[in-house]
Design a protein around this motif. Structure first.
Motif, short mmCIF file in Angstrom:
data_model
loop_
_atom_site.label_atom_id
_atom_site.label_comp_id
_atom_site.label_asym_id
_atom_site.label_seq_id
_atom_site.Cartn_x
_atom_site.Cartn_y
_atom_site.Cartn_z
N SER A 224 0.86 -1.19 0.00
CA SER A 224 0.00 0.00 0.00
C SER A 224 0.89 1.24 0.00
O SER A 224 1.66 1.46 0.94
CB SER A 224 -0.90 0.01 1.24
OG SER A 224 -1.82 -1.05 1.20
N VAL A 225 0.79 2.02 -1.06
CA VAL A 225 1.55 3.26 -1.18
C VAL A 225 0.67 4.39 -0.65
O VAL A 225 -0.37 4.70 -1.25
CB VAL A 225 1.96 3.54 -2.63
CG1 VAL A 225 2.72 4.85 -2.73
CG2 VAL A 225 2.80 2.40 -3.17
N PRO A 226 1.00 5.01 0.46
CA PRO A 226 0.13 6.05 1.03
C PRO A 226 0.12 7.32 0.20
O PRO A 226 1.10 7.63 -0.50
CB PRO A 226 0.74 6.29 2.42
CG PRO A 226 2.18 5.89 2.28
CD PRO A 226 2.20 4.77 1.29
N GLY A 317 -4.43 24.79 -1.35
CA GLY A 317 -4.98 23.47 -1.07
C GLY A 317 -5.08 22.56 -2.28
O GLY A 317 -5.71 21.50 -2.20
N LYS A 318 -4.43 22.93 -3.38
CA LYS A 318 -4.49 22.10 -4.59
C LYS A 318 -3.23 21.25 -4.76
O LYS A 318 -3.04 20.63 -5.80
CB LYS A 318 -4.66 22.99 -5.82
CG LYS A 318 -6.00 23.71 -5.91
CD LYS A 318 -7.12 22.74 -6.24
CE LYS A 318 -8.43 23.46 -6.47
NZ LYS A 318 -9.52 22.51 -6.82
N GLY A 319 -2.38 21.22 -3.72
CA GLY A 319 -1.16 20.44 -3.81
C GLY A 319 -1.31 19.06 -3.18
O GLY A 319 -2.41 18.51 -3.07
N PHE A 320 -0.18 18.50 -2.74
CA PHE A 320 -0.14 17.15 -2.18
C PHE A 320 -0.53 17.15 -0.70
O PHE A 320 -0.35 18.14 0.01
CB PHE A 320 1.27 16.57 -2.31
CG PHE A 320 1.51 15.86 -3.60
CD1 PHE A 320 1.63 14.48 -3.64
CD2 PHE A 320 1.62 16.55 -4.79
CE1 PHE A 320 1.86 13.81 -4.82
CE2 PHE A 320 1.85 15.90 -5.98
CZ PHE A 320 1.96 14.52 -6.00
N SER A 321 -0.99 15.99 -0.26
CA SER A 321 -1.17 15.77 1.18
C SER A 321 0.21 15.65 1.81
O SER A 321 1.14 15.14 1.20
CB SER A 321 -1.96 14.49 1.44
OG SER A 321 -3.24 14.56 0.85
N VAL A 322 0.32 16.13 3.05
CA VAL A 322 1.57 15.98 3.80
C VAL A 322 1.46 14.70 4.61
O VAL A 322 0.49 14.50 5.34
CB VAL A 322 1.80 17.19 4.73
CG1 VAL A 322 3.08 17.01 5.54
CG2 VAL A 322 1.85 18.48 3.92
N LEU A 323 2.44 13.78 4.45
CA LEU A 323 2.39 12.50 5.14
C LEU A 323 2.23 12.69 6.64
O LEU A 323 2.86 13.57 7.25
CB LEU A 323 3.67 11.71 4.87
CG LEU A 323 3.78 11.04 3.50
CD1 LEU A 323 5.14 10.41 3.33
CD2 LEU A 323 2.69 9.99 3.32
N ARG A 324 1.37 11.85 7.23
CA ARG A 324 1.09 11.87 8.66
C ARG A 324 0.61 13.23 9.13
O ARG A 324 0.94 13.70 10.23
CB ARG A 324 2.34 11.42 9.45
CG ARG A 324 2.72 9.98 9.19
CD ARG A 324 3.97 9.59 9.94
NE ARG A 324 5.15 10.25 9.39
CZ ARG A 324 5.83 9.81 8.34
NH1 ARG A 324 5.46 8.72 7.72
NH2 ARG A 324 6.88 10.48 7.90
#
Length: 384
Positions: A224-226, A317-324
């Motif tokens: 699973s790639v988060p 808010g159109k960019g990437f999610s920040v891990l964790r």
């Protein structure tokens, strides 16, 4: 010849503590060791005397007996009980070995009696490639890799039929996996030659794995790639690495993420950059352009009149999610004003007319006019 007082031999006071005894012994052992004084009979005598003294004084019970009865405590039939300084030391006292045990044993994996390495399987490393869209949204990937797996025939035990009774503690190293031998000045520790460091031997090895408890196979694993992973992100899968020897725990599998370049978007941390070309007239007059977002959506961007190459517009808010984290990056739209090519005669005529009027003093190109004004001042200052 009467024996010297043990405290005198070590050069310490009668109330010396354990650390003082050890320091004094270490210093004198280095000084009088036979390997450093070859052919010197006196040094050999002093070294034996030193070991004998330290062997008594380092032991609380022996020291108490010596303080009360002196050397008589260790003579045959004396209060100390039949004496002798065997202790397993090749020098008669065991002290020298203990000193080197302390000095080097910790770096070799611990003191005497410690079990050998558990035989844990090695960690493995592999790589999986994902698109930028998959890195943004997350994905399921199947990876294949060759590794050692637990032998099914013996259930990983290594003994024929998987019988645990077929596995015995190694008689050479007594299960530690290591043996020690005195080599001159040093106490050397080596892997046990009988069990190859495993600490155990097998009476009837499994015919499939030849007693190792594992065999080579190709594995297939779903990963699973988060969402939000970046190029170079490493995912750790505990216990999915190489199988351990004879039932020992497996190692871990580390999966490195490689993100393929995208033809439209460029990533900078959690932010995304997209470069949009504009016609010269669009940049001059202003207007609207529609740009894609990494999630497949569309966003309308307002272009002000007079926009220049390199100007950026931010879409929050159109960019990437920040891990964790619940945070999101932004998308930046950077414009590039494109110079027209392959002009028609009419277009060329209109541009020439525009240029002629601009040269009459119209403030249509402030950057250009400002630059060449500075150039003129520079040349005037040089008298050219």
């Amino acid at each position: 010849m009467a024996k010297r007082d043990y405290y005198e031999v070590l050069g310490v006071a009668r109330d010396a503590g354990e650390d003082d005894l050890k320091k004094a012994y270490r210093k004198l052992a280095m000084q009088w060791h036979p390997d450093r004084n070859q052919g010197d009979a006196e040094a050999e005598v002093k070294f034996k005397e030193l070991n004998e003294a330290y062997d008594v004084l380092k032991d609380a019970e022996k020291r108490a007996a010596y303080d009360r009865f002196g050397h008589a405590a260790f003579e045959q039939g004396g209060p100390g009980g039949g004496g002798g300084f065997g202790g397993g030391s090749p020098f008669g006292g065991g002290g020298f070995e203990d000193i080197f045990e302390e000095m080097f044993g910790r770096f070799g994996g611990g003191g005497r009696g410690q079990r050998a390495a558990s035989g844990r399987g090695a960690d493995l490393r592999t790589q999986v490639e994902v698109s930028l869209e998959e890195a943004f949204a997350g994905a399921k990937k199947t990876i294949r890799f060759a590794t050692s797996v637990s032998c099914e025939a013996c259930k990983g035990v290594g003994a024929e039929g998987g019988s645990a009774s077929g596995v015995q503690t190694c008689g050479t190293c007594q299960g530690s996996g290591k043996v020690r031998a005195q080599q001159g000045f040093f106490l050397v520790e080596r892997t046990c030659p009988t069990c190859s460091g495993a600490g155990r031997t097998i009476k009837n090895p499994c015919k499939i794995c030849r007693g190792s408890g594992r065999v080579q196979r190709e594995r297939s694993l779903n990963v699973s790639v988060p969402a939000g992973v970046d190029d170079g992100t490493r995912i750790r899968l505990s216990g999915e690495g190489e199988a351990g020897q004879r039932g020992a725990p497996a190692g871990d599998l580390y999966v490195d993420i490689a993100v393929r370049p995208h033809p439209i978007f460029q990533r900078d941390g959690a932010n995304i950059l997209v470069r949009v070309p504009l016609r010269m007239t669009q940049a001059a007059l202003g207007g609207h352009v529609e740009v894609p977002s990494i999630d497949g959506g569309r966003s309308k961007v307002t272009i002000p009149a007079g926009t220049q190459t390199g100007d950026q517009f931010r879409l929050r808010g159109k960019g990437f999610s920040v891990l964790r984290s619940a945070a999101r990056g932004d998308m930046y739209v950077q414009v590039m004003v494109e110079t027209p090519q392959n002009l028609s005669p009419k277009q060329r005529e209109l541009l020439e007319q525009f240029e002629a009027e601009a040269e009459k003093g119209g403030r249509t190109s402030p950057e250009s006019e400002g630059f060449f004004a500075k150039v003129k001042e520079f040349w005037d200052g040089l008298g050219r």
